[in-house]
Design an enzyme around this catalytic site. Structure first.
Site, short mmCIF file in Angstrom:
data_model
loop_
_atom_site.label_atom_id
_atom_site.label_comp_id
_atom_site.label_asym_id
_atom_site.label_seq_id
_atom_site.Cartn_x
_atom_site.Cartn_y
_atom_site.Cartn_z
N LEU A 1 0.83 -1.20 0.00
CA LEU A 1 0.00 0.00 0.00
C LEU A 1 0.87 1.26 0.00
O LEU A 1 0.56 2.24 -0.68
CB LEU A 1 -0.93 -0.01 1.21
N TYR A 2 1.97 1.22 0.75
CA TYR A 2 2.90 2.35 0.78
C TYR A 2 3.51 2.58 -0.61
O TYR A 2 3.56 3.71 -1.10
CB TYR A 2 4.01 2.08 1.80
#
Length: 195
Positions: free
Chosen positions: A71-72
């Site tokens: 997600l980062y």
């Protein structure tokens, strides 16, 4: 709501910049610098996934991913796509936008969702290792100062920098169509919060 990492790393930047856009257009030689990461490129398994067909498709992608690092990486890809699209939209007004990776800084809280061992390792051990890609907060500050203020970058936009040097971003990050679609989707997500 939206996924926390996407909201903090992309939508917040997007909304703030949209709110500042009238001022940026009225100021001579404005620069927007968006902090990204070399992790936007993904890893051996490929680039980070980014489905911007619709908010529902993006939310489905978030729900399917249980990997915080993935997600980062996706949020950092969005940073570059946003900076490049902003540059395309505002360069005729004298506004430039670039993205930058200030380097890997282990003690910034990035590991806060790891276990105790991971957090302690990142805070106390990793900075001591002889690894060339580790930066200090001072190093990151120097990079940001250069990108924001260097006369060498007057009028330069749509670029990606790492350690004060222009470097190639991933092909996915340079995809104009993806950048335009992300912009439109993001604009809809913050609708009502900006003019």
């Amino acid at each position: 709501g939206f996924e926390e990492c996407f909201q903090a790393n992309h939508l917040g930047h997007f909304l703030l910049t949209r709110l500042l856009t009238p001022n940026l257009k009225e100021t001579d030689a404005s620069r927007v610098v968006v902090v990204s990461s070399s992790l936007h490129k993904g890893d051996k398994s490929g680039p980070p996934p980014l489905n911007v067909e619709s908010v529902a498709a993006l939310q489905q992608q978030w729900q399917a991913s249980r990997n915080g690092m993935q997600l980062y990486k996706t949020s950092k890809l969005c940073n570059i796509l946003f900076a490049n699209e902003l540059n395309r939209r505002l360069s005729s007004f004298g506004v430039t936008a670039n993205s930058v990776s200030p380097g890997f800084i282990p003690n910034t809280g990035l590991s806060r969702h790891q276990g105790l061992f991971g957090r302690l390792f990142m805070k106390f051990v990793f900075p001591l290792l002889p690894v060339s890609f580790v930066a200090t907060l001072d190093d990151a500050g120097d990079v940001m100062e250069y990108i924001c203020l260097s006369p060498n970058l007057d009028g330069v936009g749509g670029k990606y920098y790492s350690y004060c040097k222009e470097v190639p971003a991933s092909p996915q990050a340079m995809d104009e169509g993806l950048g335009q679609t992300l912009w439109t989707l993001s604009d809809g997500m913050v609708k009502g919060f900006h003019i």
